[in-house]
Design an enzyme around this catalytic site. Sequence first.
Site, PDB file in Angstrom:
ATOM      1  CE1 TYR A 122      -3.534   2.831   1.189  1.00  0.00           C
ATOM      2  CE2 TYR A 122      -1.758   3.466   2.546  1.00  0.00           C
ATOM      3  CZ  TYR A 122      -2.905   3.702   2.109  1.00  0.00           C
ATOM      4  OH  TYR A 122      -3.731   4.890   2.303  1.00  0.00           O
ATOM      5  CG  HIS A 123       2.567   4.765  -3.001  1.00  0.00           C
ATOM      6  ND1 HIS A 123       2.833   5.836  -2.155  1.00  0.00           N
ATOM      7  CD2 HIS A 123       3.246   4.782  -3.981  1.00  0.00           C
ATOM      8  CE1 HIS A 123       3.872   6.367  -2.837  1.00  0.00           C
ATOM      9  NE2 HIS A 123       4.207   5.696  -3.835  1.00  0.00           N
ATOM     10  N   GLY A 124       1.619   4.766   0.867  1.00  0.00           N
ATOM     11  CA  GLY A 124       1.377   6.018   1.795  1.00  0.00           C
ATOM     12  C   GLY A 124       1.816   7.501   1.098  1.00  0.00           C
TER      13      GLY A 124
END
Length: 323
Positions: A122-124
């Site tokens: 997941y790309h923060g």
Amino acid sequence: MADAAVSSASEEGTLALFTHMLKNWIGFDYLEEYLSYKWLLLAVILLYAIYPIIFFTAFIISLLLNIWKKKNNLPEDTFDKSWDLPKQVAAHFVEAVGRILHGYEVIGMENLPEGPGIIIYYHGAIVVDYLLLVAQIYIQTGKSTCSVVHHLTAQMPGIQLLLKMIGCKNANRDECVQILKEGHLLGIAPGGIRESNFSDEYYSLMWGNRVGFAKVALEAKVPIIPIFTENLRESYRTLGKIWLTKWVCDHIGVVILPIYGGFPVKLRTHIGEPITYDPNITATELAQKTKVAIENLRDKYQERPGNILRALLERFEKCHKDN
């Protein structure tokens, strides 16, 4: 006191002159009312400050690497054994920063394959968790992880050697397959810039119809390893999630929203069980299966919506959540 007064008057005179010139240029009579709020300008600068700080840090590190490379006559191939020392120094430095700032932990390191595989994450707002994970993988296993990054990141001047050493590349499909066939781990965030900018404390995955990573996994015949990091959105958050910025991102492909944060919240990365290669599954099905696996990790370990204070207090917890 007199010198301070003169300095203050000089600053006000300079601002007044700039305001007057700008007002005459754009023909806006009420410009003074807006530019008089210095705090507003300061706020804008601070919200974007993280980007030049990151670049400057990367530039200095890359400069030191270039000096080290020249003095020790290191080869261009950063996967050569002679690059192990600078990699170890960098990895241990990143590990120390992660431990101090975020009490960083990795749960499930045993789920990483001994051979190649694709790490899907997941790309923060900032991928601080992924950088910490890459450092941990190198320290604990000695394996270098390659990473697919945006083409603008890959082309940034002055930091090319650093990007090369840590395996960052704007790789196409064939290049990704080749990296895996050479036995490396490969990190990909299918959500990319859109997920980075527009996801929020509910941690929604914003992949759209992207299945390229699944096609790569099937072609290279490697497993996919889903990962998720608790409290990632509580460390840094973005502002400006409006229809206009989303439209720009969807149609132009690049938008850089202001970021606030740097909060020393607890970060804990969970590595899920690998999704093994299955020749009877389609790329679309594999992509969906991967998405569900990450959502399951999120739902199990992340309390939603995320809360910055709660994430800070988790620094004092002794055990990770199992349920």
